[in-house]
Design a protein around this motif. Structure first.
Motif, PDB file in Angstrom:
ATOM      1  N   PHE A  87       6.624  -0.879  -4.049  1.00 45.79           N
ATOM      2  CA  PHE A  87       7.335   0.316  -4.507  1.00 45.79           C
ATOM      3  C   PHE A  87       8.510  -0.083  -5.396  1.00 45.79           C
ATOM      4  CE2 PHE A  87      10.888   3.195  -4.218  1.00 45.79           C
ATOM      5  CZ  PHE A  87      10.346   4.463  -4.360  1.00 45.79           C
ATOM      6  N   GLN A  88       9.319  -1.023  -4.921  1.00 43.21           N
ATOM      7  CA  GLN A  88      10.496  -1.449  -5.675  1.00 43.21           C
ATOM      8  C   GLN A  88      10.108  -2.131  -6.987  1.00 43.21           C
ATOM      9  OE1 GLN A  88      13.275  -0.347  -5.029  1.00 43.21           O
ATOM     10  NE2 GLN A  88      13.976  -0.571  -2.928  1.00 43.21           N
ATOM     11  N   LEU A  89       9.074  -2.957  -6.945  1.00 41.44           N
ATOM     12  CA  LEU A  89       8.636  -3.648  -8.165  1.00 41.44           C
ATOM     13  C   LEU A  89       8.114  -2.654  -9.198  1.00 41.44           C
ATOM     14  CD1 LEU A  89       6.862  -6.708  -6.521  1.00 41.44           C
ATOM     15  CD2 LEU A  89       8.873  -6.805  -8.017  1.00 41.44           C
ATOM     16  N   LEU A  90       7.346  -1.665  -8.747  1.00 37.75           N
ATOM     17  CA  LEU A  90       6.852  -0.645  -9.667  1.00 37.75           C
ATOM     18  C   LEU A  90       8.002   0.185 -10.229  1.00 37.75           C
ATOM     19  CD1 LEU A  90       3.639   0.436  -7.749  1.00 37.75           C
ATOM     20  CD2 LEU A  90       3.695  -0.484 -10.080  1.00 37.75           C
ATOM     21  N   ALA A  91       9.006   0.447  -9.379  1.00 36.27           N
ATOM     22  CA  ALA A  91      10.183   1.167  -9.859  1.00 36.27           C
ATOM     23  C   ALA A  91      10.931   0.341 -10.903  1.00 36.27           C
ATOM     24  CB  ALA A  91      11.100   1.516  -8.685  1.00 36.27           C
ATOM     25  N   MET A  92      11.040  -0.959 -10.662  1.00 36.74           N
ATOM     26  CA  MET A  92      11.678  -1.841 -11.635  1.00 36.74           C
ATOM     27  C   MET A  92      10.915  -1.841 -12.957  1.00 36.74           C
ATOM     28  SD  MET A  92      12.539  -5.207  -9.320  1.00 36.74           S
ATOM     29  CE  MET A  92      13.224  -5.046  -7.666  1.00 36.74           C
ATOM     30  N   SER A  93       9.602  -1.847 -12.869  1.00 37.78           N
ATOM     31  CA  SER A  93       8.793  -1.852 -14.096  1.00 37.78           C
ATOM     32  C   SER A  93       8.996  -0.578 -14.894  1.00 37.78           C
ATOM     33  CB  SER A  93       7.309  -2.025 -13.739  1.00 37.78           C
ATOM     34  OG  SER A  93       6.759  -0.836 -13.189  1.00 37.78           O
ATOM     35  N   GLN A  94       9.335   0.514 -14.198  1.00 33.59           N
ATOM     36  CA  GLN A  94       9.584   1.782 -14.873  1.00 33.59           C
ATOM     37  C   GLN A  94      10.998   1.861 -15.443  1.00 33.59           C
ATOM     38  OE1 GLN A  94       7.051   4.777 -14.821  1.00 33.59           O
ATOM     39  NE2 GLN A  94       6.216   2.721 -15.028  1.00 33.59           N
ATOM     40  N   SER A  95      11.933   1.152 -14.793  1.00 35.11           N
ATOM     41  CA  SER A  95      13.325   1.222 -15.227  1.00 35.11           C
ATOM     42  C   SER A  95      13.640   0.236 -16.332  1.00 35.11           C
ATOM     43  CB  SER A  95      14.263   0.962 -14.034  1.00 35.11           C
ATOM     44  OG  SER A  95      14.177  -0.396 -13.625  1.00 35.11           O
TER      45      SER A  95
END
Length: 247
Positions: free
Chosen positions: A81-89
């Motif tokens: 979840f956090q990695l995917l959020a980072m990829s979006q940010s």
């Protein structure tokens, strides 16, 4: 008293999983990885203690899987979840705040929630494992602790082994989505993988296990956390070779 010792060790795994979940939600992924690793250690040690004390029980089997759902199922899902959020940010931060809006409820997008496919696949695998009487000396599909190590290695690679090329690959949303799907598949696929359970210390009877551990140690020393994905790949390939040629 000794019959309760393995279950107490399993409960330490539960505790580590809970602490790791808190750190992962706060995006303190390095600390979360530490407690996942500690939980996996307890996961290995509880089974060893049960065998040494000859106190294996159905309760212990169920408790072990429930602990793994947290440490090796929920936590990797939060990591993804956090990695995917980072990829979006457009960036990453090992020790920053979780990727929510200022109100605390506005998530960047729905994509990060796709990471919990790993949690669902892990829960399904563990439930199936409890019903399967054939997975004693080997596993069918990738064990959840091995899969957890694969997922939690990603931010550690960013932190300790990172380069522009490696970072761009790991934080590519398509790579993370494909890895999530691959993870879910490996957890539940019909591939026989050897277990690191030593019935004795004989090299002849445990040659593959000893070779795997030695090569893995060398890879970790030389490659640090970047070694973990290669170790998982080596684990799968060596198991396939053993199955094909030695049955």
């Amino acid at each position: 008293m000794q019959k309760h010792l393995p279950n107490f060790i399993t409960l330490l795994n539960v505790f580590c999983g809970c602490v790791a979940t808190v750190f992962a939600v706060l995006n303190r992924l390095e600390m979360a990885a530490l407690f996942v690793a500690l939980g996996i250690f307890f996961d290995f040690f509880d089974g060893l203690a049960a065998r040494l004390l000859n106190v294996k029980s159905d309760l212990g089997l169920q408790l072990d899987s429930l602990a793994d759902v947290i440490t090796s199922g929920l936590v990797p899902g939060v990591f993804m979840f956090q990695l995917l959020a980072m990829s979006q940010s457009g960036g990453w931060n090992m020790n920053g705040a979780p990727f929510f809006g200022e109100s605390g409820v506005d998530v960047i997008s729905f994509l990060p929630f796709f990471g919990f496919v790993i949690t669902m696949a892990s829960a399904y695998r563990l439930a199936n494992f409890n019903l399967d009487e054939n997975q004693v000396s080997s596993f069918i599909g990738l064990p959840t602790p091995a899969n957890a190590l694969l997922i939690i290695s990603l931010p550690l690679i960013l932190f300790y082994n990172g380069s522009d090329t490696v970072n761009s690959i790991i934080l590519n949303p398509w790579f993370l989505v494909l890895l999530t799907l691959l993870s879910a598949y490996l957890l539940n696929c019909n591939i026989t993988l050897f277990a690191l359970k030593f019935k004795n210390w004989s090299f002849k009877d445990n040659a593959l296990r000893y070779i795997f551990l030695i090569i893995s140690l060398v890879m970790i020393i030389t490659m640090k956390f970047l070694a973990i994905p290669f170790i998982i790949l080596f684990y799968i390939l060596s198991s396939l070779v053993q199955e094909k040629f030695y049955g």
